[in-house]
Design a protein around this motif. Structure first.
Motif, PDB file in Angstrom:
ATOM      1  N   CYS A  18      45.264   2.468  -4.315  1.00  0.00           N
ATOM      2  CA  CYS A  18      44.609   3.520  -4.359  1.00  0.00           C
ATOM      3  C   CYS A  18      45.016   4.357  -3.227  1.00  0.00           C
ATOM      4  O   CYS A  18      45.146   3.785  -2.009  1.00  0.00           O
ATOM      5  CB  CYS A  18      43.160   3.080  -3.975  1.00  0.00           C
ATOM      6  SG  CYS A  18      42.044   4.520  -3.328  1.00  0.00           S
ATOM      7  N   CYS A  52      42.461   4.696   0.015  1.00  0.00           N
ATOM      8  CA  CYS A  52      41.890   3.338   1.030  1.00  0.00           C
ATOM      9  C   CYS A  52      42.970   2.307   0.942  1.00  0.00           C
ATOM     10  O   CYS A  52      42.970   1.427   1.642  1.00  0.00           O
ATOM     11  CB  CYS A  52      40.622   2.819   0.902  1.00  0.00           C
ATOM     12  SG  CYS A  52      40.659   1.754  -0.926  1.00  0.00           S
ATOM     13  N   CYS A  90      37.883   2.268  -7.606  1.00  0.00           N
ATOM     14  CA  CYS A  90      38.600   1.349  -6.795  1.00  0.00           C
ATOM     15  C   CYS A  90      37.788   0.256  -6.193  1.00  0.00           C
ATOM     16  O   CYS A  90      36.748   0.406  -5.998  1.00  0.00           O
ATOM     17  CB  CYS A  90      39.026   2.429  -5.804  1.00  0.00           C
ATOM     18  SG  CYS A  90      39.784   1.353  -4.220  1.00  0.00           S
ATOM     19  N   CYS A  94      37.149   1.328  -2.013  1.00  0.00           N
ATOM     20  CA  CYS A  94      36.331   2.456  -1.911  1.00  0.00           C
ATOM     21  C   CYS A  94      35.424   2.775  -2.649  1.00  0.00           C
ATOM     22  O   CYS A  94      34.565   3.851  -2.354  1.00  0.00           O
ATOM     23  CB  CYS A  94      37.315   3.618  -1.265  1.00  0.00           C
ATOM     24  SG  CYS A  94      38.247   4.453  -2.414  1.00  0.00           S
TER      25      CYS A  94
HETATM   26 ZN    ZN Z   1      40.162   3.249  -2.797  1.00  0.00          ZN
END
Ligand code: ZN
Length: 235
Positions: free
Chosen positions: A198, A201, A221, A224
């Motif tokens: 991701c 994050c 995700c 996050c």
């Molecule tokens: Zn993320």
């Protein structure tokens, strides 16, 4: 175009909208510089005008007092004609003498104020004359800024149209979910996947989820909770 693609486009439009709105709130330096100069001159003119007003008020007060003292002086001089003895004569003279002194002091103060007012007025006139050119520059810069805002406003209107069009094609629940994440996560609801992670994050995406992504399914995700976006070759 599947729903995730639409969300990605919506995010792009929102980001562009944010940028435009930020730009609109900021004075461009080309205007801000002349604006600062203009404000400075205006403040100076206001300050001088206030000094002048204060002085005019004070002078009216002094003029009033002067008239009173002159009236008093005439009264004492009249009394001098009617004195009956040496003692009354001396007393009347004493009043006349001190009133004359007062009159003289007030006349001097009046004269001094007139001089100060004249030089303040000259100063003020010069600044006002000198600021005509500055005002013209301010107007030009301000017009240019307003004009550029006009362009931005047009872009904002277009972007809002586009976002409304995308939103209308999204299922209601998905749209609301997107808007909720957008608000909660610093205006980023959907994050592209970059080298299997991701990009928002850095959480690595498990292979099972990656397969789902490849099929164009909605995947969140695990780090996050943003929606993940996998760029796929457009077919
Ligand atoms: Zn993320």
């Amino acid at each position: 175009m599947n729903d995730v693609d639409k969300l990605w486009e919506l995010q792009t439009v929102f980001t562009a909208l944010n940028e435009r709105e930020k730009q609109m709130a900021v004075k461009p330096e080309s205007f801000a510089a002349v604006d600062r100069e203009y404000q400075r001159v205006n403040e100076e003119v206001t300050r001088l005008q206030q000094q002048l007003d204060t002085l005019m008020k004070e002078r009216r007060r002094v003029d009033g007092e002067l008239a009173d003292q002159q009236e008093l002086l005439r009264k004492y001089q009249g009394q001098l004609m009617q004195v009956k003895n040496q003692q009354q004569y001396a007393a009347a003279w004493k009043e006349i003498d001190s009133t004359r002194k007062q009159v003289k002091e007030l006349e001097d103060a009046d004269l001094k104020m007139m001089g100060e007012m004249e030089s303040l007025q000259t100063n003020l006139d010069q600044r006002r004359d000198g600021s005509a050119d500055l005002k013209a520059r301010w107007d030009t810069a301000h017009d240019a800024w307003q004009h550029s805002l006009g362009d931005l406003r047009a872009e904002v209107a277009k972007l809002k149209e586009r976002s409304a069009a995308i939103e209308s094609k999204l299922p209601e629940r998905l749209k609301n979910e997107f808007l909720r994440i957008f608000k909660q996560r610093q205006n980023v609801a959907i994050a592209p996947v970059v080298s299997d992670s991701c990009s928002a994050c850095r959480t690595r995406i498990r292979p099972a989820l990656f397969q789902q992504l490849k099929r164009g399914e909605l995947v969140f995700c695990e780090g996050c909770r943003r929606i993940l976006y996998l760029e796929r070759p457009t077919s």
